[in-house]
Design a protein around this motif. Sequence first.
Motif, short mmCIF file in Angstrom:
data_model
loop_
_atom_site.label_atom_id
_atom_site.label_comp_id
_atom_site.label_asym_id
_atom_site.label_seq_id
_atom_site.Cartn_x
_atom_site.Cartn_y
_atom_site.Cartn_z
N TYR A 1 0.82 -1.21 0.00
CA TYR A 1 0.00 0.00 0.00
C TYR A 1 0.86 1.27 0.00
CZ TYR A 1 -3.86 -3.11 1.08
OH TYR A 1 -4.79 -4.11 1.02
N GLY A 2 2.04 1.19 -0.60
CA GLY A 2 2.96 2.30 -0.49
C GLY A 2 2.88 3.38 -1.54
N THR A 3 2.45 3.04 -2.75
CA THR A 3 2.60 3.99 -3.85
C THR A 3 1.45 4.98 -3.98
OG1 THR A 3 1.61 2.35 -5.35
CG2 THR A 3 4.02 2.41 -5.20
N ASN A 4 0.31 4.71 -3.40
CA ASN A 4 -0.81 5.65 -3.51
C ASN A 4 -0.48 7.01 -2.92
OD1 ASN A 4 -2.70 4.14 -4.90
ND2 ASN A 4 -3.63 3.29 -3.06
N ALA A 5 0.13 7.00 -1.73
CA ALA A 5 0.36 8.26 -1.04
C ALA A 5 1.63 8.24 -0.19
CB ALA A 5 -0.84 8.61 -0.16
N GLY A 6 2.56 7.35 -0.50
CA GLY A 6 3.83 7.35 0.20
C GLY A 6 3.83 6.68 1.56
N TYR A 7 2.77 6.04 1.93
CA TYR A 7 2.57 5.32 3.20
C TYR A 7 3.22 6.00 4.40
CZ TYR A 7 7.06 2.53 3.02
OH TYR A 7 8.36 2.09 3.01
N ALA A 8 2.76 7.23 4.67
CA ALA A 8 3.21 7.92 5.88
C ALA A 8 2.82 7.10 7.11
CB ALA A 8 2.61 9.31 5.95
N ILE A 9 1.55 6.72 7.20
CA ILE A 9 0.96 5.91 8.29
C ILE A 9 1.45 6.35 9.67
CG2 ILE A 9 0.39 3.94 6.84
CD1 ILE A 9 2.90 2.51 7.83
N ASN A 10 1.77 7.62 9.81
CA ASN A 10 2.34 8.14 11.05
C ASN A 10 2.34 9.66 10.95
OD1 ASN A 10 4.07 9.10 13.07
ND2 ASN A 10 5.44 7.35 12.93
N PRO A 11 1.47 10.35 11.71
CA PRO A 11 1.41 11.81 11.60
C PRO A 11 2.73 12.51 11.90
CG PRO A 11 -0.53 10.98 12.71
CD PRO A 11 0.40 9.81 12.57
N ALA A 12 3.46 12.04 12.92
CA ALA A 12 4.73 12.68 13.26
C ALA A 12 5.77 12.45 12.18
CB ALA A 12 5.25 12.14 14.60
N ARG A 13 5.78 11.24 11.60
CA ARG A 13 6.73 10.91 10.55
C ARG A 13 6.59 11.84 9.36
NH1 ARG A 13 7.87 10.95 6.09
NH2 ARG A 13 8.24 9.37 4.52
N ASP A 14 5.36 12.28 9.08
CA ASP A 14 5.14 13.16 7.93
C ASP A 14 5.24 14.63 8.32
OD1 ASP A 14 4.01 13.11 4.95
OD2 ASP A 14 3.05 14.77 6.02
N PHE A 15 4.58 15.03 9.41
CA PHE A 15 4.48 16.45 9.70
C PHE A 15 5.79 17.03 10.23
CE2 PHE A 15 2.91 20.23 12.06
CZ PHE A 15 2.34 20.88 10.98
N GLY A 16 6.54 16.27 11.03
CA GLY A 16 7.82 16.78 11.51
C GLY A 16 8.78 17.10 10.37
N PRO A 17 9.06 16.15 9.47
CA PRO A 17 9.89 16.46 8.30
C PRO A 17 9.27 17.50 7.38
CG PRO A 17 9.89 14.11 8.72
CD PRO A 17 8.86 14.70 9.62
N ARG A 18 7.95 17.55 7.31
CA ARG A 18 7.28 18.55 6.48
C ARG A 18 7.60 19.96 7.00
NH1 ARG A 18 3.10 18.14 2.79
NH2 ARG A 18 2.88 15.92 3.29
N LEU A 19 7.59 20.12 8.32
CA LEU A 19 7.95 21.41 8.90
C LEU A 19 9.40 21.77 8.55
CD1 LEU A 19 6.41 21.27 12.50
CD2 LEU A 19 5.75 22.81 10.65
N LEU A 20 10.26 20.76 8.59
CA LEU A 20 11.66 21.00 8.25
C LEU A 20 11.81 21.48 6.81
CD1 LEU A 20 14.43 19.58 6.87
CD2 LEU A 20 14.65 20.93 8.96
N THR A 21 11.12 20.83 5.89
CA THR A 21 11.24 21.23 4.48
C THR A 21 10.63 22.61 4.24
OG1 THR A 21 9.20 20.00 3.97
CG2 THR A 21 11.30 18.89 3.58
N TRP A 22 9.59 22.94 4.96
CA TRP A 22 9.00 24.28 4.84
C TRP A 22 10.01 25.33 5.26
CZ3 TRP A 22 7.23 27.74 8.87
CH2 TRP A 22 6.53 28.85 8.38
N LEU A 23 10.71 25.08 6.36
CA LEU A 23 11.72 26.03 6.82
C LEU A 23 12.94 26.05 5.91
CD1 LEU A 23 11.61 25.27 10.66
CD2 LEU A 23 10.76 27.33 9.52
N ALA A 24 13.23 24.91 5.26
CA ALA A 24 14.43 24.79 4.43
C ALA A 24 14.24 25.28 3.00
CB ALA A 24 14.91 23.34 4.42
N GLY A 25 13.03 25.72 2.63
CA GLY A 25 12.87 26.35 1.33
C GLY A 25 11.92 25.70 0.36
N TRP A 26 11.28 24.59 0.74
CA TRP A 26 10.33 23.97 -0.17
C TRP A 26 8.97 24.69 -0.17
CZ3 TRP A 26 14.42 21.12 1.48
CH2 TRP A 26 14.97 20.20 0.59
#
Length: 314
Positions: free
Chosen positions: A223-248
Amino acid sequence: MAVEIPPLIKPSTLRRRGGLLGECMAEFLGTFVLISFGAGSVAVAVAGLPGSGRTESPTTIFLAAGDWLLITWGWAFAVVFGIYVAGGVSGAHLNPAVTLAFAVRRKFAWVKVLPYWFSQLVGAFTGAALVFAVYHDAINAFDAASKPPKTNGHTLATFSIFATFPAPYFHGGVWGPLIDQIVGTAFLVMLVVAVIDLRNTAVQANLGPLIIGFAVAAIGMSYGTNAGYAINPARDFGPRLLTWLAGWQGLALPGNGPWFSDYFWIPIVGPLVGGVIGVLVYDLFIGDVLHIRAQEGELPEVGRTRPTEGTDER
């Protein structure tokens, strides 16, 4: 023979870590390990291998199933070692969806839910920061060699090292990715509670983390290719915050891309819902049966591999 290891911190300070503070520190470190190795494996596949001359070109990724297997097994090992690091102190939830499900159906104290969530989020952010620091040059080289579209000079491919997005075939729709996250996390939590349930065929000899890692690999492969299988809010949102600060920028928050918009909430809400569904499904179909059998003292039916206590099977 066990060797006594003296503490680094003086006893008066150390005592404060015996309770919730120590558990939160373990959740932080375990989630840090999870993201460091999980996102690190994606960084190898996306930027490290192409940039180091080990692929056909500086921007060549995912030409074969082996690329995806590298990532699925990378996340599996990340989960295994994250649990081994933190499990003896906090239970190694490492995932807000697991914490919520355990509060709903495993008597985990509700007062600990928010502190655990915060520790997991900070651990995930810090792990992503480490991966970004280590692979900064490779990421920049990949983005520079890639063709547009780009966001502030960054590509969707390098963003995928840290956070998730839906496949183009959803055409920006919400329900497909949301259901995907609910299903994937429901399987994750269902398998976790099955593995640790001592009433069932629980894993012995401290192999639980390894089997849970296998479960994560299975979910990634299935079930990985539909949406990257985050299956973990912290796993996605923590790095997402990092990329937002880093310029994405908007690619990270609110999650706007070539075929999706305002996506950031789906890897948060979907796993939280899915985790509760997973533990409820397990308890309805399996847990309740084990409970009533234990109350009635009913012996397992023929075909069960676990021997009855007191019998000698030779």
